[in-house]
Design a protein around this motif. Structure first.
Motif, PDB file in Angstrom:
ATOM      1  N   VAL A  66      -1.012   8.832  -2.722  1.00  0.00           N
ATOM      2  CA  VAL A  66      -2.162   7.921  -2.720  1.00  0.00           C
ATOM      3  C   VAL A  66      -3.317   8.533  -3.493  1.00  0.00           C
ATOM      4  N   TRP A  67      -3.868   7.755  -4.448  1.00  0.00           N
ATOM      5  CA  TRP A  67      -5.050   8.198  -5.192  1.00  0.00           C
ATOM      6  C   TRP A  67      -6.257   7.922  -4.305  1.00  0.00           C
ATOM      7  N   ASP A  68      -6.761   8.951  -3.659  1.00  0.00           N
ATOM      8  CA  ASP A  68      -7.930   8.817  -2.792  1.00  0.00           C
ATOM      9  C   ASP A  68      -8.607  10.172  -2.707  1.00  0.00           C
ATOM     10  N   VAL A  69      -9.793  10.254  -3.265  1.00  0.00           N
ATOM     11  CA  VAL A  69     -10.538  11.496  -3.341  1.00  0.00           C
ATOM     12  C   VAL A  69     -10.795  12.102  -1.963  1.00  0.00           C
ATOM     13  N   TYR A  70     -11.035  11.285  -0.979  1.00  0.00           N
ATOM     14  CA  TYR A  70     -11.446  11.786   0.329  1.00  0.00           C
ATOM     15  C   TYR A  70     -10.291  11.973   1.309  1.00  0.00           C
ATOM     16  N   ARG A  71      -9.082  11.744   0.852  1.00  0.00           N
ATOM     17  CA  ARG A  71      -7.906  11.885   1.713  1.00  0.00           C
ATOM     18  C   ARG A  71      -7.324  13.281   1.523  1.00  0.00           C
ATOM     19  N   THR A  72      -7.141  14.014   2.601  1.00  0.00           N
ATOM     20  CA  THR A  72      -6.615  15.376   2.469  1.00  0.00           C
ATOM     21  C   THR A  72      -5.101  15.368   2.295  1.00  0.00           C
ATOM     22  N   GLY A  73      -4.400  14.455   2.966  1.00  0.00           N
ATOM     23  CA  GLY A  73      -2.952  14.352   2.829  1.00  0.00           C
ATOM     24  C   GLY A  73      -2.594  13.150   1.976  1.00  0.00           C
ATOM     25  N   ARG A  74      -2.384  13.390   0.689  1.00  0.00           N
ATOM     26  CA  ARG A  74      -2.117  12.266  -0.221  1.00  0.00           C
ATOM     27  C   ARG A  74      -0.636  11.880  -0.280  1.00  0.00           C
ATOM     28  N   PHE A  75       0.252  12.779   0.125  1.00  0.00           N
ATOM     29  CA  PHE A  75       1.673  12.452   0.151  1.00  0.00           C
ATOM     30  C   PHE A  75       1.979  11.754   1.476  1.00  0.00           C
ATOM     31  N   VAL A  76       2.598  10.583   1.399  1.00  0.00           N
ATOM     32  CA  VAL A  76       2.949   9.844   2.614  1.00  0.00           C
ATOM     33  C   VAL A  76       4.404   9.403   2.531  1.00  0.00           C
ATOM     34  N   GLN A  77       5.053   9.385   3.671  1.00  0.00           N
ATOM     35  CA  GLN A  77       6.456   8.994   3.720  1.00  0.00           C
ATOM     36  C   GLN A  77       6.614   7.497   3.509  1.00  0.00           C
ATOM     37  N   SER A  78       5.721   6.721   4.103  1.00  0.00           N
ATOM     38  CA  SER A  78       5.804   5.269   3.992  1.00  0.00           C
ATOM     39  C   SER A  78       4.413   4.679   4.149  1.00  0.00           C
ATOM     40  N   VAL A  79       4.131   3.654   3.375  1.00  0.00           N
ATOM     41  CA  VAL A  79       2.844   2.967   3.488  1.00  0.00           C
ATOM     42  C   VAL A  79       3.081   1.468   3.309  1.00  0.00           C
ATOM     43  N   ARG A  80       2.408   0.685   4.132  1.00  0.00           N
ATOM     44  CA  ARG A  80       2.500  -0.771   4.036  1.00  0.00           C
ATOM     45  C   ARG A  80       1.149  -1.292   3.599  1.00  0.00           C
ATOM     46  N   ILE A  81       1.167  -2.181   2.603  1.00  0.00           N
ATOM     47  CA  ILE A  81      -0.053  -2.741   2.042  1.00  0.00           C
ATOM     48  C   ILE A  81       0.056  -4.253   2.107  1.00  0.00           C
ATOM     49  N   VAL A  82      -0.971  -4.896   2.620  1.00  0.00           N
ATOM     50  CA  VAL A  82      -1.047  -6.350   2.623  1.00  0.00           C
ATOM     51  C   VAL A  82      -2.298  -6.711   1.844  1.00  0.00           C
ATOM     52  N   THR A  83      -2.143  -7.523   0.799  1.00  0.00           N
ATOM     53  CA  THR A  83      -3.273  -7.864  -0.049  1.00  0.00           C
ATOM     54  C   THR A  83      -3.198  -9.319  -0.504  1.00  0.00           C
ATOM     55  N   PHE A  84      -4.350  -9.906  -0.710  1.00  0.00           N
ATOM     56  CA  PHE A  84      -4.434 -11.276  -1.211  1.00  0.00           C
ATOM     57  C   PHE A  84      -4.705 -11.288  -2.721  1.00  0.00           C
ATOM     58  N   LYS A  85      -4.938 -10.121  -3.275  1.00  0.00           N
ATOM     59  CA  LYS A  85      -5.209  -9.997  -4.707  1.00  0.00           C
ATOM     60  C   LYS A  85      -3.920  -9.665  -5.446  1.00  0.00           C
ATOM     61  N   ASP A  86      -4.002  -9.725  -6.763  1.00  0.00           N
ATOM     62  CA  ASP A  86      -2.842  -9.388  -7.584  1.00  0.00           C
ATOM     63  C   ASP A  86      -2.440  -7.931  -7.378  1.00  0.00           C
ATOM     64  N   VAL A  87      -1.160  -7.683  -7.592  1.00  0.00           N
ATOM     65  CA  VAL A  87      -0.599  -6.342  -7.498  1.00  0.00           C
ATOM     66  C   VAL A  87       0.065  -6.029  -8.832  1.00  0.00           C
ATOM     67  N   ASN A  88      -0.175  -4.851  -9.341  1.00  0.00           N
ATOM     68  CA  ASN A  88       0.446  -4.414 -10.586  1.00  0.00           C
ATOM     69  C   ASN A  88       1.436  -3.296 -10.262  1.00  0.00           C
ATOM     70  N   ILE A  89       2.698  -3.513 -10.626  1.00  0.00           N
ATOM     71  CA  ILE A  89       3.734  -2.503 -10.396  1.00  0.00           C
ATOM     72  C   ILE A  89       4.369  -2.182 -11.739  1.00  0.00           C
ATOM     73  N   GLU A  90       4.368  -0.912 -12.088  1.00  0.00           N
ATOM     74  CA  GLU A  90       4.969  -0.474 -13.344  1.00  0.00           C
ATOM     75  C   GLU A  90       6.006   0.597 -13.060  1.00  0.00           C
ATOM     76  N   GLU A  91       7.138   0.495 -13.743  1.00  0.00           N
ATOM     77  CA  GLU A  91       8.149   1.545 -13.628  1.00  0.00           C
ATOM     78  C   GLU A  91       7.805   2.627 -14.636  1.00  0.00           C
ATOM     79  N   LEU A  92       7.802   3.861 -14.162  1.00  0.00           N
ATOM     80  CA  LEU A  92       7.468   4.986 -15.026  1.00  0.00           C
ATOM     81  C   LEU A  92       8.676   5.435 -15.834  1.00  0.00           C
ATOM     82  N   ASN A  93       8.433   5.895 -17.023  1.00  0.00           N
ATOM     83  CA  ASN A  93       9.466   6.530 -17.838  1.00  0.00           C
ATOM     84  C   ASN A  93       9.430   8.010 -17.506  1.00  0.00           C
ATOM     85  N   ARG A  94      10.435   8.451 -16.797  1.00  0.00           N
ATOM     86  CA  ARG A  94      10.475   9.853 -16.402  1.00  0.00           C
ATOM     87  C   ARG A  94      10.981  10.690 -17.558  1.00  0.00           C
TER      88      ARG A  94
END
Length: 106
Positions: A66-94
């Motif tokens: 998670v990109w969050d400056v104030y979060r000490t633990g940025r690695f998370v096993q699972s996160v659920r997000i509910v949003t009414f706005k658009d979501v952008n998902i891009e597959e990375l080229n590894r």
């Protein structure tokens, strides 16, 4: 603490976060951007739902960062997000397997 000190502190936090992002980005398959946050994840499950005539997005990310400056633990096993706005998902080229031959590019 002066306003300038606070501004410098926040700028340093952002720079540290950007450096961490650069270090970990190649570990993930997807970039996910919502109106509130920016995530890296290896698995993304996106469901479009509706209730009372409103459409919203229900995302579940696993193995995420998670990109969050104030979060000490940025690695998370699972996160659920509910949003009414658009979501952008891009597959990375590894590029883990990318290597340059010893004799150059020819």
């Amino acid at each position: 603490m002066s306003a300038e000190d606070l501004e410098n502190y926040e700028a340093e936090l952002e720079l540290q976060l950007y450096r961490e992002y650069k270090d970990v980005a190649n570990l993930f398959n997807y970039v996910v951007e919502t109106e509130r946050r920016f995530y890296l994840a290896n698995n993304v499950d996106l469901k479009t739902r509706s209730a009372d005539g409103e459409v919203f997005f229900d995302l579940t990310l696993t193995d995420a960062w998670v990109w969050d400056v104030y979060r000490t633990g940025r690695f998370v096993q699972s996160v659920r997000i509910v949003t009414f706005k658009d979501v952008n998902i891009e597959e990375l080229n590894r590029v883990d397997d990318l290597s340059i031959p010893k004799d150059g590019l020819n």
